[in-house]
Design a protein around this motif. Sequence first.
Motif, PDB file in Angstrom:
ATOM      1  N   SER A 359     -49.709 -67.226 -97.843  1.00 47.35           N
ATOM      2  CA  SER A 359     -48.858 -67.294 -99.029  1.00 47.35           C
ATOM      3  C   SER A 359     -47.397 -67.489 -98.623  1.00 47.35           C
ATOM      4  O   SER A 359     -46.981 -67.123 -97.519  1.00 47.35           O
ATOM      5  N   PRO A 360     -46.601 -68.089 -99.500  1.00 48.23           N
ATOM      6  CA  PRO A 360     -45.184 -68.327 -99.178  1.00 48.23           C
ATOM      7  C   PRO A 360     -44.437 -67.064 -98.780  1.00 48.23           C
ATOM      8  O   PRO A 360     -43.580 -67.085 -97.889  1.00 48.23           O
ATOM      9  N   GLY A 361     -44.744 -65.952 -99.442  1.00 48.36           N
ATOM     10  CA  GLY A 361     -44.049 -64.713 -99.122  1.00 48.36           C
ATOM     11  C   GLY A 361     -44.305 -64.239 -97.704  1.00 48.36           C
ATOM     12  O   GLY A 361     -43.440 -63.628 -97.074  1.00 48.36           O
ATOM     13  N   MET A 362     -45.491 -64.509 -97.186  1.00 51.48           N
ATOM     14  CA  MET A 362     -45.820 -64.122 -95.817  1.00 51.48           C
ATOM     15  C   MET A 362     -45.110 -65.016 -94.804  1.00 51.48           C
ATOM     16  O   MET A 362     -44.740 -64.573 -93.715  1.00 51.48           O
ATOM     17  N   ARG A 363     -44.921 -66.273 -95.145  1.00 52.23           N
ATOM     18  CA  ARG A 363     -44.338 -67.229 -94.199  1.00 52.23           C
ATOM     19  C   ARG A 363     -42.819 -67.278 -94.247  1.00 52.23           C
ATOM     20  O   ARG A 363     -42.188 -67.885 -93.390  1.00 52.23           O
ATOM     21  N   ALA A 364     -42.230 -66.622 -95.243  1.00 51.16           N
ATOM     22  CA  ALA A 364     -40.778 -66.707 -95.414  1.00 51.16           C
ATOM     23  C   ALA A 364     -40.040 -65.933 -94.325  1.00 51.16           C
ATOM     24  O   ALA A 364     -40.361 -64.781 -94.037  1.00 51.16           O
ATOM     25  N   GLY A 365     -39.046 -66.577 -93.729  1.00 48.04           N
ATOM     26  CA  GLY A 365     -38.200 -65.896 -92.764  1.00 48.04           C
ATOM     27  C   GLY A 365     -37.188 -65.002 -93.469  1.00 48.04           C
ATOM     28  O   GLY A 365     -36.816 -65.252 -94.607  1.00 48.04           O
ATOM     29  N   ARG A 366     -36.751 -63.946 -92.777  1.00 45.07           N
ATOM     30  CA  ARG A 366     -35.770 -63.026 -93.339  1.00 45.07           C
ATOM     31  C   ARG A 366     -34.557 -63.011 -92.421  1.00 45.07           C
ATOM     32  O   ARG A 366     -34.675 -62.739 -91.218  1.00 45.07           O
ATOM     33  N   TYR A 369     -33.639 -60.366 -89.861  1.00 44.90           N
ATOM     34  CA  TYR A 369     -34.457 -60.339 -88.645  1.00 44.90           C
ATOM     35  C   TYR A 369     -34.411 -61.682 -87.919  1.00 44.90           C
ATOM     36  O   TYR A 369     -35.386 -62.110 -87.299  1.00 44.90           O
ATOM     37  N   GLY A 370     -33.255 -62.337 -88.000  1.00 46.45           N
ATOM     38  CA  GLY A 370     -33.090 -63.601 -87.306  1.00 46.45           C
ATOM     39  C   GLY A 370     -34.033 -64.676 -87.804  1.00 46.45           C
ATOM     40  O   GLY A 370     -34.498 -65.517 -87.027  1.00 46.45           O
ATOM     41  N   ASP A 371     -34.316 -64.650 -89.100  1.00 43.32           N
ATOM     42  CA  ASP A 371     -35.221 -65.593 -89.770  1.00 43.32           C
ATOM     43  C   ASP A 371     -36.667 -65.469 -89.307  1.00 43.32           C
ATOM     44  O   ASP A 371     -37.475 -66.381 -89.524  1.00 43.32           O
ATOM     45  N   GLN A 372     -37.023 -64.369 -88.705  1.00 44.96           N
ATOM     46  CA  GLN A 372     -38.420 -64.127 -88.347  1.00 44.96           C
ATOM     47  C   GLN A 372     -39.232 -63.873 -89.621  1.00 44.96           C
ATOM     48  O   GLN A 372     -38.821 -63.090 -90.483  1.00 44.96           O
ATOM     49  N   PRO A 373     -40.407 -64.474 -89.770  1.00 46.68           N
ATOM     50  CA  PRO A 373     -41.287 -64.169 -90.906  1.00 46.68           C
ATOM     51  C   PRO A 373     -42.029 -62.854 -90.656  1.00 46.68           C
ATOM     52  O   PRO A 373     -43.213 -62.836 -90.298  1.00 46.68           O
ATOM     53  N   VAL A 374     -41.331 -61.754 -90.834  1.00 43.29           N
ATOM     54  CA  VAL A 374     -41.844 -60.462 -90.375  1.00 43.29           C
ATOM     55  C   VAL A 374     -43.115 -60.026 -91.102  1.00 43.29           C
ATOM     56  O   VAL A 374     -43.946 -59.314 -90.536  1.00 43.29           O
ATOM     57  N   PHE A 375     -43.280 -60.456 -92.360  1.00 41.80           N
ATOM     58  CA  PHE A 375     -44.487 -60.056 -93.076  1.00 41.80           C
ATOM     59  C   PHE A 375     -45.742 -60.594 -92.394  1.00 41.80           C
ATOM     60  O   PHE A 375     -46.823 -60.024 -92.526  1.00 41.80           O
ATOM     61  N   GLY A 376     -45.596 -61.712 -91.679  1.00 42.68           N
ATOM     62  CA  GLY A 376     -46.732 -62.240 -90.945  1.00 42.68           C
ATOM     63  C   GLY A 376     -47.218 -61.279 -89.879  1.00 42.68           C
ATOM     64  O   GLY A 376     -48.432 -61.132 -89.648  1.00 42.68           O
ATOM     65  N   THR A 377     -46.279 -60.595 -89.208  1.00 47.31           N
ATOM     66  CA  THR A 377     -46.650 -59.589 -88.207  1.00 47.31           C
ATOM     67  C   THR A 377     -47.396 -58.443 -88.871  1.00 47.31           C
ATOM     68  O   THR A 377     -48.406 -57.942 -88.357  1.00 47.31           O
ATOM     69  N   PHE A 378     -46.917 -58.008 -90.035  1.00 39.82           N
ATOM     70  CA  PHE A 378     -47.581 -56.912 -90.732  1.00 39.82           C
ATOM     71  C   PHE A 378     -48.920 -57.344 -91.320  1.00 39.82           C
ATOM     72  O   PHE A 378     -49.813 -56.510 -91.504  1.00 39.82           O
ATOM     73  N   ALA A 379     -49.072 -58.631 -91.620  1.00 41.98           N
ATOM     74  CA  ALA A 379     -50.363 -59.122 -92.103  1.00 41.98           C
ATOM     75  C   ALA A 379     -51.436 -58.938 -91.037  1.00 41.98           C
ATOM     76  O   ALA A 379     -52.587 -58.583 -91.340  1.00 41.98           O
ATOM     77  N   GLU A 380     -51.060 -59.175 -89.787  1.00 42.41           N
ATOM     78  CA  GLU A 380     -52.017 -58.946 -88.698  1.00 42.41           C
ATOM     79  C   GLU A 380     -52.292 -57.460 -88.539  1.00 42.41           C
ATOM     80  O   GLU A 380     -53.425 -57.040 -88.271  1.00 42.41           O
TER      81      GLU A 380
END
Length: 441
Positions: A359-366, A369-380
């Motif tokens: 989903s877009p929210g998971m892939r969005a950089g923040r 956090y230096g534009d890291q898509p941090v939700f992707g890490t938490f998805a794992e």
Amino acid sequence: MRNARAVAGAATALITALTAAACGGDGAPRSSAASAPASPSGPVTVEWWGWAPGYDKATAAWNASHPNIQVKYTQVEPGGKGGYQKMLGAVKAGNAPCLAQVGAETMASFLIEGALEDVTDLVKDVNAKIQPWAVNTVTFGGRQFGVPVDTGPMGMFYRKDLFEKFKIEVPKTWDEFAAAAEKIHKADPEVFLTSFNPDDMYGFSGFAWQAGARWFSTQGDAWQVNVADEPTLKVAGYWQRLLDGKLVDVKPGWSDAWFKDFNDGKIASLVSAVWMTKVLEDSIPKTKGKWAVAPMPQWEAGRTVTGNVGGSPNAVLKGCAHPREAVEFAEWLSTDASAVDGLMADGGLFPAVTGAESSPGMRAGRSFYGDQPVFGTFAESAKVVAPNFGWGPTTPALNDAFVAEVGRAVTGGGTLTDALKTVQEKAVASMKGKGLNVSQG
């Protein structure tokens, strides 16, 4: 109908008592919500109480596309600040909303008060879309009382600049984490790898959860209480060694002094839940761009399992006139792609639904956090949360005992192990005080 307290030694017996009226008094644990009258042919209104950011916008989106089921959302104070008391009071007065945001750690407390509808027969299709371990948090004695919306899988937030300055590799195991704590503090006694918060039972529970703890469960007609089980004491021993070596900062969580240490570069990392993503963004904005997120350190190299802190299911409260419609909305909120993305964007909530990684929210950089898509890490992380941790029916009393005993231990009044054994005793006593049948693990 039988008296709930008289027969409610554990979830199984309790559910039987609480649903006796809907069952005609025979005690069979059938679903009272599922046996409710069929919905009227015209539009219905489902009342919903909660406080999570983004819930108001989600309600508006639902109402715009579902004219036959309209949701009336009322924002209340967060549960521990009065919201739960208001909900329970409304149930007793007979004017409660159909749906309410109830933290997973509080579901059992609502259950023993007779405040929840059994929705087991209404959620079978929903459960296939939700993380199984999240479903476990709203299930007691084989019966289900809510629909998970968000969860709190854990990871490690860390300062990239400080790790580089002290030549610290991102630790993959807890042994490496301890070694990093020693290295960084030896290099600069004013800086700590992380902190220990003696007033944060929920954060500590996440560490215990990862290690395989199961604080509460049911067997037969009794609650099993294991707050001082082997995995929990392993975690306590680990942090005790760091405390004895003065390798971690010790401050109350969420205090001004705690956030100041983060802001001043005195704490280099924090192992916490996904919702801390936005907390750090809002609380220490001057450090924007210096942070990153990595997986939670592991107890065993090559074996990946994580813990969870938080998550607020939507529970169907006792007396709900439209349980089917309430569950239909709750399912949409938890699993619809647009609703899930909206809650991530508007409230920073991490979804309980499976398959949201793309989903877009998971892939969005923040940018924080230096534009890291941090939700992707938490998805794992969410995929490997240990499945069996459970909360009991007297969480406020458990928290009070934890804060008192662990606080005493870190100020020289014993060890964390001793403290947790006392917490165990107090947890059992608090449950027996509710008239519950309890056996210690």
